[in-house]
Each structure stands twice: as structure tokens, then as C-alpha cells.
Design an enzyme around this catalytic site. Structure first.
Site, PDB file in Angstrom:
ATOM      1  N   SER A   2       4.435  -1.353   4.202  1.00 27.85           N
ATOM      2  CA  SER A   2       4.781  -2.654   4.759  1.00 27.85           C
ATOM      3  C   SER A   2       5.152  -3.620   3.646  1.00 27.85           C
ATOM      4  CB  SER A   2       3.604  -3.230   5.539  1.00 27.85           C
ATOM      5  OG  SER A   2       3.367  -2.449   6.677  1.00 27.85           O
TER       6      SER A   2
ATOM      7  N   GLU B  88      -9.914  -2.308   5.395  1.00 28.01           N
ATOM      8  CA  GLU B  88      -8.775  -2.532   6.285  1.00 28.01           C
ATOM      9  C   GLU B  88      -9.259  -2.884   7.683  1.00 28.01           C
ATOM     10  OE1 GLU B  88      -6.231   0.867   7.195  1.00 28.01           O
ATOM     11  OE2 GLU B  88      -4.585  -0.508   7.628  1.00 28.01           O
TER      12      GLU B  88
ATOM     13  N   GLU C  84      -4.275  10.164  18.499  1.00 27.89           N
ATOM     14  CA  GLU C  84      -4.886  11.501  18.471  1.00 27.89           C
ATOM     15  C   GLU C  84      -5.916  11.598  17.336  1.00 27.89           C
ATOM     16  OE1 GLU C  84      -1.642  10.825  18.878  1.00 27.89           O
ATOM     17  OE2 GLU C  84      -1.695  11.307  21.009  1.00 27.89           O
TER      18      GLU C  84
ATOM     19  N   GLN D 241       0.833  -1.203   0.000  1.00 26.98           N
ATOM     20  CA  GLN D 241       0.000   0.000   0.000  1.00 26.98           C
ATOM     21  C   GLN D 241       0.867   1.252   0.000  1.00 26.98           C
ATOM     22  OE1 GLN D 241      -3.690   0.331   2.387  1.00 26.98           O
ATOM     23  NE2 GLN D 241      -2.554   1.747   3.683  1.00 26.98           N
ATOM     24  N   GLY D 242       0.698   2.108  -0.996  1.00 26.01           N
ATOM     25  CA  GLY D 242       1.459   3.354  -1.066  1.00 26.01           C
ATOM     26  C   GLY D 242       0.578   4.543  -0.741  1.00 26.01           C
TER      27      GLY D 242
ATOM     28  N   SER E 252       0.993   6.763   2.795  1.00 29.94           N
ATOM     29  CA  SER E 252       1.735   7.797   3.538  1.00 29.94           C
ATOM     30  C   SER E 252       2.968   8.261   2.764  1.00 29.94           C
ATOM     31  CB  SER E 252       2.207   7.249   4.886  1.00 29.94           C
ATOM     32  OG  SER E 252       1.120   6.937   5.704  1.00 29.94           O
TER      33      SER E 252
END
Lengths: 374, 396
Positions: B165, B248, B378, B130-131, B133
Site C-alpha cells: 500500500s 496491525e 479462508e 510494508q514489503g 507479500s
């Protein structure tokens, strides 16, 4: 173990909610306090007529044979409007003890009266400043066929209104449980004015004679029965505190959505949002503990462990939410006019009763075999 | 017998016959097969379990048979999951294809994309990463800047993705890229499927405070991606990513308790407490009890959400709190075990240290990633405050 309510439980919950909303709403309970009254005698009779005083007792003794969780569900709804009920003292603690260990004759003597509401009972247990069911110094002696009680009880919930007392004493170094009329000779009772304006009294016992059949249980049997009914009471108190926590949380959330300062809603400040979000997660954790404990109350699950978990978690969370509710309301939060303070005071009492969250955490530690380290 | 109880019985029978006993124990760290072209098995049992589930179509039990799935309806899929969990079967493989991008392609991919990519996912032959961030776009993902410029029938991709990952073991990446810098923050984002063997793609593994990790940084230097590899229309990438993150959460919940490697908190705490200094022991025990109660409450909350969800109640608020609660409690438990183990937990590696405690120390260091990855604590609190509690968005 199931963690959601069944059909019958939901119906009872709904009718309890209706009863307290219409018969003992918060304003009525506030008015009682202003008059210096601890409860509404007439409303208690109406609860008796609904069958609640004997709800968990067998039918042959005048009860409805509903599972014990029914009492916790009623207590929770009573908590929402801060209504006092006779159920915890008379039913869970006293009738519960009689049903577990009294002889047939003793049951016939006392249970029908408790089931109908004709009798109101209170448990005289704690002697020190904190709940401590293993430190009992009130002494029982045998004199002829009778018993004599000597000692004092520091805080007896519903002790002023009670006509019947269940007394924990020590007899030849063992725990013993006695039942006797609250106006027996030698008893001095001092009414206590509590922060939650509920009924309570201090007791002195001086050479109080109890008939031979006033002894319900002694030794291991007495300790086990006491442990069981206290665990049941803890779960009812947990259910009540959880209901109050939810009222306080919802009230505070509404306030943050209405109150403006600096030209914006208070609820738009992230510092406050995160506090509320954290409280929400804690509230839901506590809710699950209560749900599991309700199952245990009806025989499905480890009663002692889940009572410690539920009362410990709800007590801790209820205090936190009550404190935050006052703080987030600001100045108005510390006024008597706002209902928040009434809930805060009730939580303080319910938290302490039958052991606060620190007591419960210690119990839990023992139950998961951490005792050696304590 | 109803159709569902027939299925339950046959699934149970099949699993009992086909899931090797060694695959019914909690896996060691890294003990689940990473599917793809470079698949590697640690044991025969692992390979058997992988191949049998693959051939049954149960890597993707609810996908259509034509794409290599099991063709089960939603109810039978849930029954299969329950039976897998009942037998404590390990996940037969890790495959972001099946769990994440596959469902998005099924819903929004072109016919060609489905035919080309889904069977490889369902058979565990192609590994996906997964690309999302980027070094400059963490919590604020929509500020991503990895650029995809249209050039004839292709896009030319330049930029970098981070926290990917297993990028070093993946065959393909699904990536969010900026196709229109002039459009709004969200509207300029598209989703591309990128072959990791394309010239210009470089992968660099990232070492964490806990040591080696599966996280990588991926660099794109004039990488040409055919335009047919765009999922959905230009500018639809953000919405597709939101759909995907819904998958997810479902995939993570499937992972379940059986598949989370880790130390048993209470068992280890009980071992360590008697070794602690006498003076501190009561306070340490009190903290252990508190953490154990929180863990107990959390497990009951999972169960309650499951039951309430099945009874048709709205559990979105509960579900939204799980990631926050689990990762924060996990941190707290590791902190506590570190305190209990004292000096013996200060080892980085080597024989003088107890193997369990070395593992604990690495897990403690790793526990920080869980309160950050997949939306920081957060961000979770923001989501709870806004979506669950209905508090108005603030400036900061």
C-alpha cells in the site's frame, strides 16, 4: 447498555447451573420422557422453594423482585440439561401480564398463587399453524355481568398442567385478555404429545362463562401488554436456545477431536474445520444479541427490536448448529441413544414458540421501517 | 480526583480546543493524511489537526518522549483513544511507521535504529510501507523468495514485493527477505529496512477492478541495503513479522468506525427499496432486514468483546472472528445494494449517474479486496479452527 453479566446475575446463573446439573440432569429428563412425563412435579416444587416462580415479582406479592433477566438466565441453564420449568408460561407470560395491566384486586387474586407456585398458568393465544398474535378469532361476548368465550386455541404450551388460563380473545373487534380457571365449564382440553415431550394442549371453548373480573385488559392496552410479555418470552427462549446451541457446538467439536476415519481425526479435514469455524462466528454473533436482549429485559434498550434480533438470530443459528451437529456425528447422530436428537427436537419447539426466526426477521424489518416494502 | 480522571478531563479539553470541527466528521475516501516527506493537505483544518497532534506527541502517544512520543502509560493511552473516539475525531494521519514497524523497533531494534527512525515516524515526517507479500507468496507468506545476499557490509536485494500500500508515496519500506535459502522455510527469513530512494528500486501502481488503488508492486534490482538496516538477527524475520501483525490488528481496531468511509447501508437501502419493482420488493426487503440484523449483531459483538476484554475475560476467539465477519458482511451488504439499485448501479463513471451510486459501485468492487487482503477469509477460518477451536492442522 451492558453486554456482560453483573455479579448478582452470575451468582443466580451459577446456582441455576448447580440446580439443573444435580436435580434435573439430562439423563433424568430423558428418563421422564421414557416414562411419558412432561415434567418433574417434585423438582418444580423445589424451584418454587428457591423462589424462582416469583423471582421477578414485587416482594409485596410474594416475589423476590429480581430483574427479569434472572428468568432468562434460569431458562438458559435449564436448556443445557433440557429441563422443563414453569417459568415461561406462569411467570413471564401470565404473571407478567397481570403485573402490567390487572387491577389491584385482580393482582391480589392471582399473583400470590403464581408467585408461590401454587398456581400454574398458561397463555392461550395461537390459533393457526404459526405464531400469530394479531390473528385472534376466539370471540368474547358480554352476557349480563359476565363474559362468554367461544372458539379454539391450537397450541397452548403447558396447557395440560395449567390450572389457570390467560386467554387472548377478540371483543367488539378489539383484542382482550381474560384470566380464568382452566377447568371452567365449557372448556375441552386435549393433551398434545410434542417432539420435545414437553407439556402442551389444544383447547376448545364453548360458551365458557368468565366472571366480570376475569377481563384484564382490552384494546390498545391489551395489545401492548401482550406485545411486551411476548417480547420478554422471546428473549427467554433466545437465551435457552443459545445455551443449547453452545452445548451442541461443544459436543460436536469434541466429537471431531475424537472420531477417527481414514486413519485421521475427523477434525483434521479442512472442509469440516471451516464449517465449525463459521458456526463459531455465528454462535458468537447470536450470543451478543442475547446479551443485549438481557439488558433490554431489565429496561436498558429497545425491547421489541432486541427481542426480534435475539430470537431471530439465535433461532436461525440454533437450527443451523443442530442440523450440523446431527450431520457431523454421522450415523450415530440420528440415533435416539445420542443426546443430540433431544436437543434438536427442543430447538425445533423453542424456535417455533412465540415466532420463529422468519417471523422475527419480519418483525425486525417492520421495526427498522422497511414495512412499506413488505 | 484520580490521576486517570484528571488525564481524561485534560485530554478532552485539549481535543475539544484543538480538533477542528471539520475533522470530527467521517472522512471522504482518501481523506486521511498520508504522513511522510511528501505530505499533502486537502484543507487548513486537516493541516492544523495534523500539526497539533504531532506537536503534542500524540501520533505515538505511548512512545517515550525521547523518540518524539507522548510518554503516556497504557491506561492513559486507552483513555486518549476513548476520548478521540467519543469526539469522533478522524485519525490525524496514516502512518505504518508508528502503527507497525515502530513498535517492533521499540522492542527489538538496535539503539542506532531507534534513534535514527523513531523520531521521524513519531513526527509523521517519514512514510513507511510494508514489503511482505510477493507474486509467488500470498497466503503462504513464508514461501517468499525475495533474495537478500550478503556482500561485505551490505545486502544485495533482488526480487519483487506486491500489494504494497502507498509504496509510491513512501520513503522507507520494512521488508521480509530471504537471507538463507538453505535454511528452513521460516528460518531463512530476515527483516530489512530499505530506503525507497536507493538505486534499483522501482514502484509500479496496480489498477484494481475498482479502478485506481493504493496498491503497488515494488521491484528490486541489485538494491544495496547496509547490513545495519537489518532488524534483529538473521533468520529472525518471521518472528518479528508475527509480532508486527499483532500490532496491525491493534492499529486496525484503532481506526475504528469513525474512519471507515462508506455508504450507510440501511439509509441507502431505505431510499432504494421504494424504487424497486413491486413484485421483488418483499424479497429484497427481507434480505435487507437479514443483512441489517447481521450488522447489528456484529456491532453488538464488538461492544461485547470490548466490555469483556476490559473485565479481564479472554476475548481472543471473538477478536479472531472480527476480520472474517466484517469483510464477509461488508461484501454481502454491497451485493444487496447492487441488486437494489439495479441498472443505476451499473455505471462506471459520468454525470448521468447518481454520485452516491457511482461510489457504491466502486465500493462493491472494492469490497472484494477486504475478504482477501490481510489474510483471506479462508485463512481466517483456518486460524479460528486451529487456534480457537483447537482442531488439528490438516494437509490441505
Amino acid at each position: 447498555m451492558t453486554l456482560i453479566l453483573g455479579e448478582e446475575q452470575r451468582m443466580l446463573q451459577d446456582s441455576a447451573a448447580d440446580f439443573f446439573a444435580s436435580r434435573l440432569p439430562l439423563a433424568a429428563n430423558r428418563a421422564l420422557r421414557d416414562l411419558g412425563l412432561t415434567h418433574d412435579t417434585q423438582a418444580w416444587h423445589e424451584m418454587d422453594e428457591l423462589g424462582w416462580s416469583g423471582i421477578a415479582l414485587p416482594e409485596e406479592l410474594g416475589g423476590l423482585a429480581f430483574p427479569l433477566s434472572g428468568i432468562a438466565l434460569i431458562q438458559a441453564q435449564a436448556g443445557r440439561t433440557l429441563a422443563a420449568t414453569p417459568l415461561l408460561s406462569s411467570n413471564i407470560l401470565c404473571a407478567g401480564t397481570l403485573a402490567l395491566c390487572a387491577s389491584d384486586a385482580q393482582q391480589r387474586d392471582w399473583l400470590p398463587g403464581l408467585a408461590s407456585g401454587k398456581l400454574r398458568a398458561a397463555l392461550a393465544l395461537d390459533e393457526g399453524p404459526r405464531h400469530d398474535p394479531v390473528r385472534i378469532t376466539l370471540a368474547a361476548h358480554r352476557v349480563g355481568d359476565n363474559w362468554l368465550l367461544d372458539g379454539a386455541k391450537a397450541m397452548v404450551m403447558d396447557g395440560t398442567l395449567a390450572d389457570t388460563l390467560l386467554v387472548a380473545a377478540t371483543l367488539d373487534g378489539e383484542t382482550a385478555l381474560f384470566i380464568l380457571p382452566a377447568d371452567s365449564a365449557g372448556i375441552t382440553r386435549t393433551p398434545l404429545a410434542l417432539i420435545d415431550s414437553r407439556d402442551a394442549a389444544r383447547f376448545a371453548f364453548e360458551q365458557v362463562a368468565v366472571a366480570a373480573d376475569g377481563l384484564l385488559a382490552r384494546g390498545n392496552a391489551a395489545e401492548q401488554v401482550l406485545a411486551t410479555v411476548l417480547n420478554r418470552a422471546r428473549i427467554c427462549l433466545a437465551a435457552e436456545m443459545q445455551a443449547i446451541s453452545r452445548v451442541l457446538f461443544d459436543t460436536t467439536l469434541d466429537y471431531l477431536k475424537q472420531r477417527q476415519q481414514y486413519g485421521v481425526l475427523l477434525g483434521s479435514f479442512q472442509a469440516l474445520q471451516h464449517r465449525m469455524a463459521r458456526l463459531f462466528t455465528e454462535l458468537e454473533l447470536a450470543e451478543s444479541c442475547v446479551a443485549a436482549a438481557l439488558s433490554a429485559l431489565d429496561g436498558d434498550g429497545d425491547l421489541a427490536l432486541l427481542a426480534a434480533l435475539a430470537k431471530g438470530k439465535t433461532g436461525e443459528v440454533a437450527l443451523k448448529i443442530a442440523n450440523e451437529a446431527v450431520q457431523l456425528h454421522g450415523g450415530i447422530g440420528v440415533t435416539d441413544e445420542l443426546d443430540i436428537g433431544l436437543y434438536l427436537k427442543r430447538i425445533r419447539v423453542a424456535e417455533a414458540q412465540c415466532g420463529d426466526h422468519i417471523f422475527q426477521r419480519t418483525r425486525y424489518a417492520h421495526l427498522i421501517q422497511l414495512a412499506e416494502a413488505l | 480526583m484520580t490521576k486517570s480522571s484528571t488525564f481524561r478531563l485534560s485530554a478532552r479539553e485539549w481535543l475539544e480546543a484543538n480538533c477542528p470541527p471539520a475533522m470530527r466528521t467521517p472522512p471522504p475516501e482518501g481523506g486521511i493524511v498520508w504522513a511522510g516527506s511528501r505530505v499533502h493537505f486537502d484543507s487548513t483544518e486537516q493541516q492544523q489537526w495534523f500539526e497539533r497532534m504531532r506537536d503534542k506527541g500524540w501520533f505515538a502517544p505511548d512512545w517515550p518522549v525521547e523518540y518524539g512520543g507522548g510518554g503516556l502509560d497504557a491506561s492513559d493511552t486507552r483513555i486518549l483513544e476513548e476520548e478521540l473516539s467519543r469526539l469522533r475525531c478522524r485519525a490525524p494521519m496514516i502512518n505504518l511507521g508508528v502503527w507497525m514497524i515502530g513498535p517492533v523497533l521499540l522492542a527489538s531494534g538496535s539503539a542506532e535504529q531507534k534513534a535514527r527512525h523513531l523520531p521521524g515516524m513519531a513526527r509523521g515526517e517519514v512514510a513507511w510501507c510494508q514489503g511482505f507479500s510477493e507474486p509467488g507468496a500470498g497466503s503462504d507468506l513464508a514461501s517468499l523468495s525475495c533474495r537478500a545476499e550478503r556482500d561485505g557490509d551490505s545486502y544485495v536485494v533482488n526480487g519483487s514485493k506486491i500489494w504494497t500500500s502507498y509504496a509510491d508515496r513512501s520513503d522507507w519500506m520494512y521488508a521480509l527477505v530471504r537471507t538463507d535459502p538453505a535454511a528452513g522455510k521460516h528460518a531463512g527469513i530476515s527483516m530489512l529496512l530499505i530506503d525507497m530512494t536507493t538505486p534499483g528500486v522501482t514502484v509500479k501502481p496496480i489498477d484494481l477492478i475498482s479502478g485506481k488503488s493504493h496498491f503497488c508492486q515494488v521491484f528490486f534490482d541489485n538494491v544495496r541495503v547496509p547490513a545495519e538496516n537489518r532488524v534483529g538477527a538473521e533468520g529472525e524475520g518471521w518472528q518479528l513479522a508475527r509480532d508486527l501483525l499483532g500490532h496491525e490488528r491493534r492499529a486496525m481496531s484503532k481506526f475504528g468506525d469513525n474512519n471507515v468511509p462508506g455508504v450507510d447501508f440501511l439509509a441507502l437501502a431505505r431510499q432504494l427499496l421504494p424504487l424497486a419493482d413491486t413484485a421483488s420488493r418483499p424479497l429484497l426487503a427481507e434480505r435487507v432486514a437479514r443483512a441489517a440484523m447481521d450488522e447489528h449483531a456484529y456491532k453488538l459483538t464488538l461492544q461485547r468483546a470490548h466490555e469483556a476484554g476490559r473485565a479481564g475475560q479472554d476475548v481472543s476467539g471473538l477478536v479472531a472472528s472480527f476480520k472474517y465477519l466484517h469483510s464477509e458482511q461488508n461484501r454481502e451488504r454491497h451485493e444487496l445494494l447492487m441488486a437494489l439499485a439495479g441498472n443505476e448501479a451499473l455505471g462506471w463513471e459520468g454525470d448521468p449517474f447518481d454520485e452516491t451510486l457511482l461510489k457504491l459501485t466502486r465500493q462493491w468492487l472494492n469490497s472484494y479486496t477486504y475478504t482477501i487482503a490481510g489474510g483471506t477469509s479462508e485463512i481466517q477460518l483456518n486460524i479460528l479452527a486451529r487456534r480457537v477451536l483447537g482442531l488439528a492442522a490438516s494437509g490441505g
